[in-house]
Design a protein around this motif. Structure first.
Motif, PDB file in Angstrom:
ATOM      1  N   PRO B  81      68.288 127.405  78.221  1.00 39.77           N
ATOM      2  CA  PRO B  81      68.267 126.353  79.241  1.00 39.77           C
ATOM      3  C   PRO B  81      69.572 125.560  79.231  1.00 39.77           C
ATOM      4  CG  PRO B  81      66.905 125.734  77.364  1.00 39.77           C
ATOM      5  CD  PRO B  81      67.419 127.106  77.069  1.00 39.77           C
ATOM      6  N   VAL B  82      70.086 125.312  80.445  1.00 38.73           N
ATOM      7  CA  VAL B  82      71.349 124.591  80.584  1.00 38.73           C
ATOM      8  C   VAL B  82      71.107 123.317  81.377  1.00 38.73           C
ATOM      9  CG1 VAL B  82      73.683 124.674  81.546  1.00 38.73           C
ATOM     10  CG2 VAL B  82      72.715 126.715  80.493  1.00 38.73           C
ATOM     11  N   ARG B  83      71.710 122.221  80.913  1.00 38.32           N
ATOM     12  CA  ARG B  83      71.641 120.963  81.662  1.00 38.32           C
ATOM     13  C   ARG B  83      73.060 120.563  82.028  1.00 38.32           C
ATOM     14  NH1 ARG B  83      68.326 117.172  78.393  1.00 38.32           N
ATOM     15  NH2 ARG B  83      66.690 118.731  78.679  1.00 38.32           N
ATOM     16  N   HIS B  84      73.260 120.277  83.302  1.00 41.49           N
ATOM     17  CA  HIS B  84      74.609 119.983  83.781  1.00 41.49           C
ATOM     18  C   HIS B  84      74.535 118.852  84.795  1.00 41.49           C
ATOM     19  CE1 HIS B  84      78.763 120.877  85.032  1.00 41.49           C
ATOM     20  NE2 HIS B  84      78.346 120.799  86.271  1.00 41.49           N
ATOM     21  N   GLU B  85      75.581 118.059  84.858  1.00 43.09           N
ATOM     22  CA  GLU B  85      75.600 116.987  85.840  1.00 43.09           C
ATOM     23  C   GLU B  85      76.694 117.243  86.861  1.00 43.09           C
ATOM     24  OE1 GLU B  85      76.070 112.377  85.305  1.00 43.09           O
ATOM     25  OE2 GLU B  85      74.339 113.109  84.175  1.00 43.09           O
ATOM     26  N   GLY B  86      76.337 117.268  88.124  1.00 39.32           N
ATOM     27  CA  GLY B  86      77.331 117.494  89.163  1.00 39.32           C
ATOM     28  C   GLY B  86      76.806 118.444  90.220  1.00 39.32           C
ATOM     29  N   THR B  87      77.451 118.405  91.376  1.00 38.66           N
ATOM     30  CA  THR B  87      77.047 119.286  92.467  1.00 38.66           C
ATOM     31  C   THR B  87      77.397 120.720  92.103  1.00 38.66           C
ATOM     32  OG1 THR B  87      77.709 117.481  93.898  1.00 38.66           O
ATOM     33  CG2 THR B  87      77.175 119.557  94.962  1.00 38.66           C
ATOM     34  N   PRO B  88      76.444 121.654  92.241  1.00 40.50           N
ATOM     35  CA  PRO B  88      76.768 123.041  91.903  1.00 40.50           C
ATOM     36  C   PRO B  88      77.797 123.618  92.874  1.00 40.50           C
ATOM     37  CG  PRO B  88      74.570 122.880  92.856  1.00 40.50           C
ATOM     38  CD  PRO B  88      75.037 121.486  92.640  1.00 40.50           C
ATOM     39  N   PRO B  89      78.662 124.523  92.408  1.00 40.79           N
ATOM     40  CA  PRO B  89      79.637 125.139  93.309  1.00 40.79           C
ATOM     41  C   PRO B  89      78.940 125.932  94.421  1.00 40.79           C
ATOM     42  CG  PRO B  89      80.120 125.689  91.009  1.00 40.79           C
ATOM     43  CD  PRO B  89      78.792 125.021  91.039  1.00 40.79           C
ATOM     44  N   GLU B  90      79.700 126.203  95.458  1.00 33.22           N
ATOM     45  CA  GLU B  90      79.147 126.843  96.658  1.00 33.22           C
ATOM     46  C   GLU B  90      78.465 128.174  96.360  1.00 33.22           C
ATOM     47  OE1 GLU B  90      80.858 127.718 101.098  1.00 33.22           O
ATOM     48  OE2 GLU B  90      82.150 126.734  99.642  1.00 33.22           O
ATOM     49  N   LEU B  91      79.070 128.945  95.445  1.00 29.47           N
ATOM     50  CA  LEU B  91      78.539 130.294  95.188  1.00 29.47           C
ATOM     51  C   LEU B  91      77.414 130.295  94.151  1.00 29.47           C
ATOM     52  CD1 LEU B  91      81.805 132.450  95.109  1.00 29.47           C
ATOM     53  CD2 LEU B  91      80.264 132.025  96.997  1.00 29.47           C
ATOM     54  N   PHE B  92      77.017 129.113  93.681  1.00 29.05           N
ATOM     55  CA  PHE B  92      75.980 129.024  92.659  1.00 29.05           C
ATOM     56  C   PHE B  92      74.614 129.340  93.256  1.00 29.05           C
ATOM     57  CE2 PHE B  92      72.899 126.604  90.116  1.00 29.05           C
ATOM     58  CZ  PHE B  92      73.221 127.066  88.845  1.00 29.05           C
ATOM     59  N   LYS B  93      73.962 130.372  92.691  1.00 30.86           N
ATOM     60  CA  LYS B  93      72.621 130.734  93.172  1.00 30.86           C
ATOM     61  C   LYS B  93      71.935 131.623  92.128  1.00 30.86           C
ATOM     62  CE  LYS B  93      74.410 134.622  95.862  1.00 30.86           C
ATOM     63  NZ  LYS B  93      75.484 134.787  94.941  1.00 30.86           N
ATOM     64  N   ASP B  94      70.714 132.039  92.426  1.00 27.46           N
ATOM     65  CA  ASP B  94      69.979 132.935  91.524  1.00 27.46           C
ATOM     66  C   ASP B  94      70.774 134.210  91.272  1.00 27.46           C
ATOM     67  OD1 ASP B  94      67.897 131.220  91.299  1.00 27.46           O
ATOM     68  OD2 ASP B  94      66.568 132.255  92.706  1.00 27.46           O
ATOM     69  N   ASN B  95      70.693 134.706  90.031  1.00 28.67           N
ATOM     70  CA  ASN B  95      71.324 135.971  89.626  1.00 28.67           C
ATOM     71  C   ASN B  95      72.844 135.969  89.717  1.00 28.67           C
ATOM     72  OD1 ASN B  95      68.908 137.319  88.984  1.00 28.67           O
ATOM     73  ND2 ASN B  95      68.535 137.629  91.178  1.00 28.67           N
ATOM     74  N   GLN B  96      73.441 134.806  89.885  1.00 29.54           N
ATOM     75  CA  GLN B  96      74.896 134.717  89.951  1.00 29.54           C
ATOM     76  C   GLN B  96      75.459 134.669  88.535  1.00 29.54           C
ATOM     77  OE1 GLN B  96      77.071 134.419  92.837  1.00 29.54           O
ATOM     78  NE2 GLN B  96      78.491 134.845  91.165  1.00 29.54           N
ATOM     79  N   GLY B  97      76.568 135.368  88.314  1.00 29.95           N
ATOM     80  CA  GLY B  97      77.259 135.273  87.028  1.00 29.95           C
ATOM     81  C   GLY B  97      77.884 133.893  86.886  1.00 29.95           C
ATOM     82  N   VAL B  98      77.662 133.248  85.739  1.00 29.89           N
ATOM     83  CA  VAL B  98      78.250 131.920  85.520  1.00 29.89           C
ATOM     84  C   VAL B  98      78.861 131.840  84.124  1.00 29.89           C
ATOM     85  CG1 VAL B  98      76.836 130.553  87.109  1.00 29.89           C
ATOM     86  CG2 VAL B  98      75.999 130.998  84.801  1.00 29.89           C
ATOM     87  N   VAL B  99      79.839 130.956  83.987  1.00 27.69           N
ATOM     88  CA  VAL B  99      80.399 130.610  82.692  1.00 27.69           C
ATOM     89  C   VAL B  99      80.309 129.088  82.595  1.00 27.69           C
ATOM     90  CG1 VAL B  99      82.461 130.584  81.250  1.00 27.69           C
ATOM     91  CG2 VAL B  99      81.948 132.598  82.628  1.00 27.69           C
ATOM     92  N   VAL B 100      79.579 128.600  81.604  1.00 26.63           N
ATOM     93  CA  VAL B 100      79.397 127.155  81.472  1.00 26.63           C
ATOM     94  C   VAL B 100      80.175 126.673  80.248  1.00 26.63           C
ATOM     95  CG1 VAL B 100      77.737 125.280  81.551  1.00 26.63           C
ATOM     96  CG2 VAL B 100      77.037 127.563  82.255  1.00 26.63           C
ATOM     97  N   GLU B 101      81.043 125.690  80.466  1.00 18.24           N
ATOM     98  CA  GLU B 101      81.751 125.078  79.345  1.00 18.24           C
ATOM     99  C   GLU B 101      80.950 123.870  78.883  1.00 18.24           C
ATOM    100  OE1 GLU B 101      86.382 126.116  80.438  1.00 18.24           O
ATOM    101  OE2 GLU B 101      85.603 124.155  80.976  1.00 18.24           O
TER     102      GLU B 101
END
Lengths: 230, 143
Positions: B81-101
């Motif tokens: 589980p990831v918790r993040h603050e901020g508007t997600p980027p435009e391409l953010f959606k289900d099954n999308q590859g992400v890298v979280v710092e």
């Protein structure tokens, strides 16, 4: 300042190449704007057409710089040294354009302008290397020693290219792998997008050849004058 | 030798050495996969790392008022589980590859920066363009 001889205009071949480059570039841009948006990122994909074309010329120019460097070491003809430097200079300009275009594309898609991932880190190293190449050229005054040191650097610099190209396959990265996948012989894009990309590649290649001829001619003229002045 | 160019040259050499041995070393393992984290959680505890994987389908919770974003990153084996603050980027959606710092805070990964990893495949939308219904839906989603 007052040259008795008027400097000659562009040679016909260079001019023809420049005009052809402009026409093909106009056609490439037309096709790029006619190409459909990407299903994921929409019209942002249009940056690809210039980004890939610029990166291709940077690779090509650094490779040609190495070829002329080898020719210089073999034949000891100063003209080859001038052409090697000219090609490296064009390569550096296109590399900076690649970085700039890439950053403009990365911000709206990945979410950041820059991140230290393998493709970007090796690109930074590649760019810094050729900045170093020109500082080295300026640091050495003896023309023969300068040409030899620069030739060695131009040959060494090419090592960066396969590392940079393969970085997305060798290591985990955020940068996407090649859309025209030479290794697996596959193309991952719509035909209309592919055509637009290839036409833009041809345009920048024509520009590159024209720039190299013009830059080489200017360098030859400067060298002639230096000899004249003693 | 012209001294100022020589100094510049040496600075560049130092910068390349720093990038090659420091920067590249760090970016070679650009992100950690959830299953790699699960093998040895103690190794990553409290450290600033990048977590990479896919956004688990249906796991996205976003509150537009507080900008609190919650989702699950998975590599098909382990889910985090990831918790993040901020508007997600435009391409953010289900099954999308992400890298979280960010860093781990117990079992939850607290993201500071959210990056999207998109593929090298480019395709036109199925019908060759958005249908009016799709456009309407996109506008609704963006609200």
């Amino acid at each position: 300042m007052n040259n008795a001889e008027k400097p000659s205009k562009l040679d016909p071949t260079s001019r023809a190449l420049l005009v052809a480059g402009l026409l093909v570039f106009a056609a490439g841009q037309y096709l790029a704007f006619k190409a459909p948006p990407d299903v994921q990122q929409g019209y942002l994909i249009r940056i690809l057409y210039v980004h890939v074309a610029a990166a291709w010329v940077a690779y090509l120019a650094f490779f040609v710089a190495m070829t002329y460097a080898v020719l210089y070491l073999w034949k000891q003809n100063p003209a080859y040294d001038r052409l090697s430097a000219a090609s490296a200079e064009i390569g550096l300009v296109f590399m900076l354009l690649t970085l700039f275009g890439g950053m403009m594309w990365a911000r709206p898609t990945w979410g950041v302008f820059w991140t230290w991932e393998p493709r970007l880190t090796t690109s930074a190293i590649l760019t810094a290397f050729y900045v170093g190449y020109f500082l080295l050229r300026h640091a050495i005054e003896d023309p023969e020693f300068r040409a030899k040191a620069a030739a060695a650097a131009a040959i060494l610099g090419v090592v960066n290219i396969p590392i940079n190209y393969m970085s997305v396959y060798w290591w985990r990265s955020i940068h996407q792998t090649a859309t025209i996948d030479i290794i697996n012989r596959k193309t991952h894009m719509d035909a209309s997008m592919l055509v637009a990309m290839l036409v833009n590649l041809l345009a920048t290649t024509l520009f590159y050849i024209a720039f190299l001829r013009i830059k080489g001619a200017i360098a030859a003229r400067l060298a002639e004058r230096e000899e004249w002045d003693g | 030798m012209k001294t100022k160019y020589l100094i510049g040259f040496l600075i560049i050499i130092a910068a390349i050495a720093y990038l090659a041995f420091g920067g590249l070393g760090n970016s070679l393992v650009y992100y950690v996969l959830p299953s790699e984290y699960a093998e040895n959680p103690a190794r990553y505890e409290g450290k600033r790392i990048r977590l990479g994987g896919l956004v688990k389908e249906g796991s996205i919770r976003f509150d537009p008022r507080t900008l609190e974003l919650e989702f699950v990153v998975t590599d098909g084996v382990v889910e985090i589980p990831v918790r993040h603050e901020g508007t997600p980027p435009e391409l953010f959606k289900d099954n999308q590859g992400v890298v979280v710092e960010g860093r781990f805070d117990g079992k939850v990964f607290k993201g500071e920066n959210l990056l999207i990893k998109h593929s090298e495949t480019y395709q036109a939308p199925p019908t060759g363009g958005y249908t009016p219904d799709e456009v309407h839906r996109l506008i609704e989603e963006a609200k």
